[in-house]
Enzyme design. Structure first.
Site, short mmCIF file in Angstrom:
data_model
loop_
_atom_site.label_atom_id
_atom_site.label_comp_id
_atom_site.label_asym_id
_atom_site.label_seq_id
_atom_site.Cartn_x
_atom_site.Cartn_y
_atom_site.Cartn_z
CG ASP A 11 -1.83 -0.46 1.01
OD1 ASP A 11 -2.06 -1.46 0.47
OD2 ASP A 11 -2.37 -1.30 2.19
CG ASP A 130 -12.29 -3.80 -2.04
OD1 ASP A 130 -11.41 -4.87 -2.21
OD2 ASP A 130 -12.34 -2.96 -1.74
#
Length: 253
Positions: A11, A130
């Site tokens: 990330d 997601d």
């Protein structure tokens, strides 16, 4: 037998690798190019970079990071975050990425999947989903904005559409498992793997090496994505691959 892939996830925020739980309490983990090179040398099969702020300023940072990383690593690099147009895809691929990951932009404009696959090849287009189980247990809805907004879109139907439109693979993150370190969401993965015939990358919930073995034994996932166990040196890529080999799971050593 097709070998299973081990994929560390980085990330990236403003050019630095960070780690948190559900995007909260982010800690600086280090320089993405150095970390990417380390994983490359350790034997990772691929890398995923997610620009988690994806602001206009962050986009420029990401192009620079991708260019510098592509010069140092020799494994496929997937980049996601803030990619919403064909021009964005072109810029990231030109910078040296092998694939791009699209999430909310593809949900808002599914034609982006179709056009991207036609222009750059299906192998370049990763659709990230997601998902979270509905409270009545009837299936899974897709969430966006780091898991904060329930779109009401059914994850299985959307995965089928993404595959039809030319997605090369699905990056499936379980919002229920993410950050728990209790293992991947086997039920969700099986539901998605059973409904499409393109590769699925399992994401969310990995807390130890045995979870990676479990996801390959209990689902048809083609790859396992993990972050914390690698970033915090709880396990190395080599440790994972040796463990999987002993468990008779085919991996590239």
């Amino acid at each position: 037998m097709i070998t299973k892939r081990i994929i560390p996830c980085l990330d990236v925020k403003m050019g630095r690798v960070v780690k948190g739980i559900n995007f909260v309490g982010l800690k600086d983990v280090g320089d993405p190019v150095e970390i990417a090179k380390f994983y490359n040398d350790e034997g990772a099969d691929e890398l995923v970079f997610l620009d988690i702020t994806a602001s206009h300023e962050g986009r420029k940072t990401m192009i620079d990071v991708v260019e510098r990383t592509a010069n140092e690593v020799f494994i496929p690099l997937t980049v996601g975050g803030g990619i919403s147009t064909i021009e964005d895809i072109k810029a990231i691929l030109r910078a040296g990425a092998d694939k791009i990951s699209i999430n909310s932009a593809a949900l808002r404009n599914p034609n982006l999947i179709t056009e991207g696959a036609e222009l750059f090849g299906e192998q370049c287009i990763v659709v990230a989903i997601d998902g979270k189980k509905r409270s009545d247990g009837s299936g899974w809805n897709i969430f966006i904005n780091g898991g904060r907004i329930d779109t009401g879109v059914d994850a299985i139907e959307y995965a089928k559409e993404a595959a039809r439109r030319g997605a090369g693979e699905i990056l499936l993150t379980s919002m229920d498992a993410d950050g728990t370190k209790n293992g991947y969401d086997i039920e969700f993965l099986n539901a998605i793997c059973g409904s499409i015939n393109i590769p699925v990358i399992a994401s969310g919930g990995c807390g130890e090496i045995s979870h990676i073995s479990e996801v390959f034994k209990k689902t048809n996932s083609d790859a396992a994505l993990a972050a914390s166990i690698f970033h915090y040196k709880e396990a190395s890529i080599g440790d994972v691959k040796k463990y999987l080999k002993k468990d008779n799971i085919e991996v590239r050593i």
